[in-house]
Scaffold this motif. Structure first.
Motif, mmCIF file in Angstrom:
data_model
loop_
_atom_site.group_PDB
_atom_site.id
_atom_site.type_symbol
_atom_site.label_atom_id
_atom_site.label_comp_id
_atom_site.label_asym_id
_atom_site.label_seq_id
_atom_site.Cartn_x
_atom_site.Cartn_y
_atom_site.Cartn_z
ATOM 1 N N VAL B 34 0.846 -1.212 0.000
ATOM 2 C CA VAL B 34 0.000 0.000 0.000
ATOM 3 C C VAL B 34 0.874 1.251 0.000
ATOM 4 O O VAL B 34 0.636 2.188 -0.758
ATOM 5 C CB VAL B 34 -0.958 -0.015 1.234
ATOM 6 N N GLN B 35 1.927 1.233 0.824
ATOM 7 C CA GLN B 35 2.810 2.402 0.880
ATOM 8 C C GLN B 35 3.565 2.591 -0.433
ATOM 9 O O GLN B 35 3.816 3.710 -0.854
ATOM 10 C CB GLN B 35 3.801 2.244 2.034
ATOM 11 N N LEU B 36 3.897 1.470 -1.057
ATOM 12 C CA LEU B 36 4.614 1.517 -2.334
ATOM 13 C C LEU B 36 3.747 2.162 -3.414
ATOM 14 O O LEU B 36 4.207 2.990 -4.194
ATOM 15 C CB LEU B 36 4.981 0.086 -2.747
ATOM 16 N N VAL B 37 2.471 1.785 -3.431
ATOM 17 C CA VAL B 37 1.564 2.295 -4.463
ATOM 18 C C VAL B 37 1.145 3.734 -4.161
ATOM 19 O O VAL B 37 1.103 4.577 -5.043
ATOM 20 C CB VAL B 37 0.318 1.375 -4.586
ATOM 21 N N TRP B 38 0.842 4.009 -2.870
ATOM 22 C CA TRP B 38 0.310 5.329 -2.521
ATOM 23 C C TRP B 38 1.311 6.247 -1.839
ATOM 24 O O TRP B 38 1.037 6.838 -0.805
ATOM 25 C CB TRP B 38 -0.962 5.202 -1.685
ATOM 26 N N GLY B 39 2.514 6.254 -2.333
ATOM 27 C CA GLY B 39 3.326 7.405 -2.029
ATOM 28 C C GLY B 39 4.550 7.359 -1.166
ATOM 29 O O GLY B 39 5.345 8.258 -1.284
ATOM 30 N N SER B 40 4.773 6.379 -0.302
ATOM 31 C CA SER B 40 5.952 6.471 0.559
ATOM 32 C C SER B 40 7.230 6.234 -0.236
ATOM 33 O O SER B 40 7.251 5.434 -1.179
ATOM 34 C CB SER B 40 5.875 5.426 1.667
ATOM 35 N N GLY B 41 8.291 6.926 0.182
ATOM 36 C CA GLY B 41 9.583 6.709 -0.450
ATOM 37 C C GLY B 41 10.171 5.389 0.010
ATOM 38 O O GLY B 41 9.729 4.828 1.017
ATOM 39 N N LEU B 42 11.153 4.907 -0.720
ATOM 40 C CA LEU B 42 11.751 3.605 -0.390
ATOM 41 C C LEU B 42 12.398 3.631 1.003
ATOM 42 O O LEU B 42 12.377 2.632 1.711
ATOM 43 C CB LEU B 42 12.778 3.212 -1.455
ATOM 44 N N LEU B 43 12.957 4.803 1.369
ATOM 45 C CA LEU B 43 13.611 4.928 2.667
ATOM 46 C C LEU B 43 12.598 4.785 3.809
ATOM 47 O O LEU B 43 12.891 4.196 4.850
ATOM 48 C CB LEU B 43 14.322 6.283 2.759
ATOM 49 N N GLU B 44 11.397 5.317 3.574
ATOM 50 C CA GLU B 44 10.352 5.233 4.605
ATOM 51 C C GLU B 44 9.850 3.800 4.773
ATOM 52 O O GLU B 44 9.264 3.453 5.790
ATOM 53 C CB GLU B 44 9.176 6.145 4.236
ATOM 54 N N PHE B 99 2.741 2.469 -11.376
ATOM 55 C CA PHE B 99 2.814 3.338 -12.561
ATOM 56 C C PHE B 99 1.561 4.204 -12.677
ATOM 57 O O PHE B 99 1.640 5.398 -12.909
ATOM 58 C CB PHE B 99 2.959 2.494 -13.834
ATOM 59 N N LEU B 100 0.407 3.568 -12.533
ATOM 60 C CA LEU B 100 -0.858 4.264 -12.795
ATOM 61 C C LEU B 100 -1.258 5.217 -11.667
ATOM 62 O O LEU B 100 -1.812 6.279 -11.929
ATOM 63 C CB LEU B 100 -1.976 3.253 -13.057
ATOM 64 N N VAL B 101 -0.978 4.816 -10.420
ATOM 65 C CA VAL B 101 -1.420 5.650 -9.287
ATOM 66 C C VAL B 101 -0.345 6.678 -8.902
ATOM 67 O O VAL B 101 -0.631 7.873 -8.769
ATOM 68 C CB VAL B 101 -1.761 4.762 -8.062
ATOM 69 N N ARG B 102 0.866 6.195 -8.764
ATOM 70 C CA ARG B 102 1.913 7.055 -8.203
ATOM 71 C C ARG B 102 2.592 7.926 -9.255
ATOM 72 O O ARG B 102 2.846 9.101 -9.015
ATOM 73 C CB ARG B 102 2.940 6.157 -7.518
ATOM 74 N N PHE B 103 2.931 7.315 -10.356
ATOM 75 C CA PHE B 103 3.643 8.068 -11.393
ATOM 76 C C PHE B 103 2.736 8.328 -12.584
ATOM 77 O O PHE B 103 3.160 8.200 -13.733
ATOM 78 C CB PHE B 103 4.902 7.304 -11.831
ATOM 79 N N HIS B 104 1.484 8.649 -12.295
ATOM 80 C CA HIS B 104 0.536 8.849 -13.388
ATOM 81 C C HIS B 104 0.929 10.083 -14.199
ATOM 82 O O HIS B 104 1.102 11.176 -13.670
ATOM 83 C CB HIS B 104 -0.875 9.024 -12.830
ATOM 84 N N ASP B 105 1.080 9.865 -15.470
ATOM 85 C CA ASP B 105 1.460 10.955 -16.361
ATOM 86 C C ASP B 105 0.708 10.767 -17.673
ATOM 87 O O ASP B 105 0.998 9.840 -18.435
ATOM 88 C CB ASP B 105 2.979 10.900 -16.588
ATOM 89 N N PRO B 106 -0.273 11.646 -17.955
ATOM 90 C CA PRO B 106 -1.083 11.477 -19.172
ATOM 91 C C PRO B 106 -0.250 11.558 -20.444
ATOM 92 O O PRO B 106 -0.638 11.041 -21.491
ATOM 93 C CB PRO B 106 -2.085 12.638 -19.098
ATOM 94 N N GLU B 107 0.903 12.190 -20.326
ATOM 95 C CA GLU B 107 1.763 12.345 -21.507
ATOM 96 C C GLU B 107 2.474 11.026 -21.866
ATOM 97 O O GLU B 107 2.848 10.806 -23.012
ATOM 98 C CB GLU B 107 2.846 13.405 -21.220
ATOM 99 N N ARG B 108 2.660 10.224 -20.821
ATOM 100 C CA ARG B 108 3.426 8.993 -21.048
ATOM 101 C C ARG B 108 2.634 8.016 -21.918
ATOM 102 O O ARG B 108 1.440 7.813 -21.721
ATOM 103 C CB ARG B 108 3.756 8.326 -19.714
ATOM 104 N N ARG B 109 3.318 7.445 -22.857
ATOM 105 C CA ARG B 109 2.635 6.495 -23.736
ATOM 106 C C ARG B 109 2.433 5.169 -23.004
ATOM 107 O O ARG B 109 3.264 4.773 -22.200
ATOM 108 C CB ARG B 109 3.453 6.294 -25.014
ATOM 109 N N ILE B 110 1.347 4.517 -23.339
ATOM 110 C CA ILE B 110 0.972 3.279 -22.637
ATOM 111 C C ILE B 110 2.031 2.189 -22.796
ATOM 112 O O ILE B 110 2.243 1.389 -21.893
ATOM 113 C CB ILE B 110 -0.437 2.797 -23.108
#
Lengths: 70, 157
Positions: B34-44, B99-110
């Motif tokens: 959950v932390q990986l998908v919704w935002g925590s850094g690897l250090l946390e 990819f979809l939740v944390r690094f969502h970027d509409p510009e990025r190609r699928i």
């Protein structure tokens, strides 16, 4: 696993309560009750301790023959 | 210190601890994901990850030492392949979610996401299969050693 009536009978012959037998073999009354109810299968070490206190053999208390298991 | 429990209480306590260990295991894994998908850094995530790895290594070493593989999964190459495939699929799902939740970027190609997910899946499959194959080898050697511990002992029919 069925109820073990033979322990209860042997205990009654010596006029021993469940608590007294439990204390004599070093276990809780709860465990002694579970053994008599057939809810717990004791180790051979505990079976032997119970036999020793009740003056019975392993066969008499835990043997397959003449068992009261349901 | 003397054990205050009798043998039935000891068994009950072991059952309670058994459930506790698996709750901790799956709970930690869930928290990490959950932390990986919704935002925590690897250090946390380092603390949870360390505890999770210690628990996992302890379980693996404990099982190997006693010649135990699993209750239901057989110790063979085919089962390892299936396990690795399932691990790869799960990692693929988590990677896609990241990819979809944390690094969502509409510009990025699928296709960038697809390549990322496939790469993660391939890597996980290879790493899991290699690790399981290594464990299988160690396990088989250990079983042979345990079975032949006392050659003087007569064989049981």
């Amino acid at each position: 696993m069925g109820r073990n009536i033979r322990i209860k009978v042997a205990r009654a012959e010596l006029d021993m309560t469940q608590k007294a037998l439990a204390e004599a073999v070093g276990i809780s009354r709860q465990t002694m009750n579970a053994i008599e109810q057939g809810e717990y299968n004791p180790t051979i070490r505990l079976c032997r301790a119970i036999c020793r206190v009740l003056g019975k053999t392993l066969d008499e208390l835990f043997g397959e023959e003449n068992s009261n298991e349901q | 210190m003397n054990n205050k429990l009798d043998e039935m209480q000891e068994q009950k306590l072991l059952q309670v601890e058994h459930v506790g260990v698996w709750l901790a295991f799956w709970g930690l894994l869930l928290v990490i994901l959950v932390q990986l998908v919704w935002g925590s850094g690897l250090l946390e995530l380092a603390g949870e990850w360390c505890v999770f790895m210690v628990l996992s290594i302890y379980l693996v070493v404990g099982c190997m030492k006693n010649g135990i593989w699993d209750r239901k999964i057989p110790a063979n190459r085919k089962a390892n392949l299936w396990t690795s495939l399932i691990a790869a699929i799960l990692v693929g799902i988590v990677t896609a979610a990241v990819f979809l939740v944390r690094f969502h970027d509409p510009e990025r190609r699928i296709f960038v996401v697809v390549i990322g997910v496939l790469a993660a899946m391939a890597l996980t499959f290879a790493a899991t299969f290699a690790l399981l194959s290594l464990f299988l080898r160690i396990f088989r050697r250990r079983v042979v050693k345990l079975e032949n511990t006392d050659p003087a002992e007569p064989e049981q029919e």
